[in-house]
Design a protein around this motif. Sequence first.
Motif, PDB file in Angstrom:
ATOM      1  N   HIS A  37       4.503 -58.364  54.852  1.00 40.03           N
ATOM      2  CA  HIS A  37       4.143 -58.280  53.225  1.00 40.03           C
ATOM      3  C   HIS A  37       4.861 -59.192  52.278  1.00 40.03           C
TER       4      HIS A  37
ATOM      5  N   HIS B 117       2.858 -61.612  49.624  1.00 40.87           N
ATOM      6  CA  HIS B 117       3.153 -62.142  48.066  1.00 40.87           C
ATOM      7  C   HIS B 117       3.163 -63.533  47.706  1.00 40.87           C
TER       8      HIS B 117
ATOM      9  N   PHE C 136       6.478 -56.079  41.788  1.00 45.84           N
ATOM     10  CA  PHE C 136       4.900 -56.207  41.527  1.00 45.84           C
ATOM     11  C   PHE C 136       4.168 -55.050  41.135  1.00 45.84           C
TER      12      PHE C 136
ATOM     13  N   GLU D 218       0.572 -54.905  45.393  1.00 54.01           N
ATOM     14  CA  GLU D 218       0.940 -54.152  46.392  1.00 54.01           C
ATOM     15  C   GLU D 218      -0.141 -53.951  47.359  1.00 54.01           C
TER      16      GLU D 218
HETATM   17 ZN    ZN Z   1       5.364 -55.675  47.671  1.00 57.55          ZN
END
Ligand code: ZN
Length: 470
Positions: free
Chosen positions: A140, A144, A197, A202
């Motif tokens: 994850h 980003h 974020f 997300e």
């Molecule tokens: Zn995130």
Amino acid sequence: MFMAPVSLERSTAPTGFALALGLCFALLLAATAAAQGPRQLKPGWNLFSKDQDIQLGKEAAAQVEKQYTVVRDEALVQYIRRIGAKLASTPEAGGYPYSFQVVADKSINAFALPGGPAFVHTGLLAAADNEAQVAGVLAHEISHVALRHGTSQASKANLFQLPALLASGMLGKSGSMLGQLAQLGIGLGTNSVLLKFSRTAESDADLLGTRIMAKAGYNPLEMARFFEKLEASGGARGPQFLSDHPNPGNRVKAVETEIGYLPRSSYTTGSANEFARIQKLAAAVPVPPPKQAASAQPTAAPSMPQIPVSRTIREYRASAYAISYPDNWQATAAQKSQGVTLAPREGYVQGSGGGYSIGAGAVVDFASKTGDLNRDTAGLLQKLAGENADMRTQEPSKSTRVNGQPALVTILQSRSPFAGETEVDTLVTVERPEGLFFVVLIAPQSMVRNMQGAFDAMLRSIRFSPAASR
Ligand SMILES: [Zn+2]
């Protein structure tokens, strides 16, 4: 503490603004068109180049390493690096120079900086159920980075100021980028635009993270399960991770849908035995008191650095004036006015909110004028007092001259951003055709003597350009 009021009121839109809006609109259309099937995931609109992401990440990582205690335990470090390397080598990770470190901190958190440096708290290792969940957090975070969410958000928040700053050739000057961005309030503190974020970001990071995990052989559902577990256990006052990575809703379902688009594969959650051993190691890492908290104690007070004042000067020229300053300071032009900030890098201090204030240096700009020096100076003082709650007038305005012109000098006092310091601000104002010209010379009380010579030379060096016909 002097929060620069630079160029808040003037707003001549640069031509780039219309272009930027056009781009955002085009992106919006693209997003709507791709609502069916697997979502196209591409980095959003961004004023930074990929190289600038990488440089920014490097500088920020150096700052993180100073603020946090990085774990040196070989077994732990190798474990995180092995997982990270597997994920980072997928094409979806975008080929950034990723690095993975463990931080000795019991809170449940992990974060990645633009361009690749990633950090995992020991507290997160303790909270995860298996290796795949740790991999999920890293996948994850990698997403980003690959989707460049941090610098994209910073770009959108600073449409006006960023382009010139990024174009000003700060690449190559090592260590200069964070300092320059600091002046726009872009830093690493709480609620940093680089680390906190949007829900859209997300959901995109969950989808790309799913693809990265699947390619690396981990069960992507573990990522969503871990986030939902944190949510369920922490509620609204959950770990920092959730406030930086807000739940876009239905994480598990979105990941399940995404898995459906991927080629069938068998997934692992990693070795349970090895993970248990790693959790034991992580739990055994001594957690020192946070370094920032230590520096807040008056006795520690390391925050007052040596402020270098070179005797060699260089000149800064705007169209309405010129001013000289020590040549080891940086000049950063305001983007919406003829103003400039002249300060050594050591003169910038990061606040708890992530923004920076100037603790030593000078700010030059124009304020609005009526033509009456006394009245305009009083107006500016009122404005400064509004922006700096603890600012007091130490000595009332006195007449002086700058470049032969009538001027006022006012000595102000405020709380210095440096620990345990009082700040002395010398405000000099002159009526000019462009507005009320002002210089604020900023120094912590203990540095006033050392900086006085430089400040006097700066004031003496000011030359106004003959008023252009307008
Ligand atoms: Zn995130």
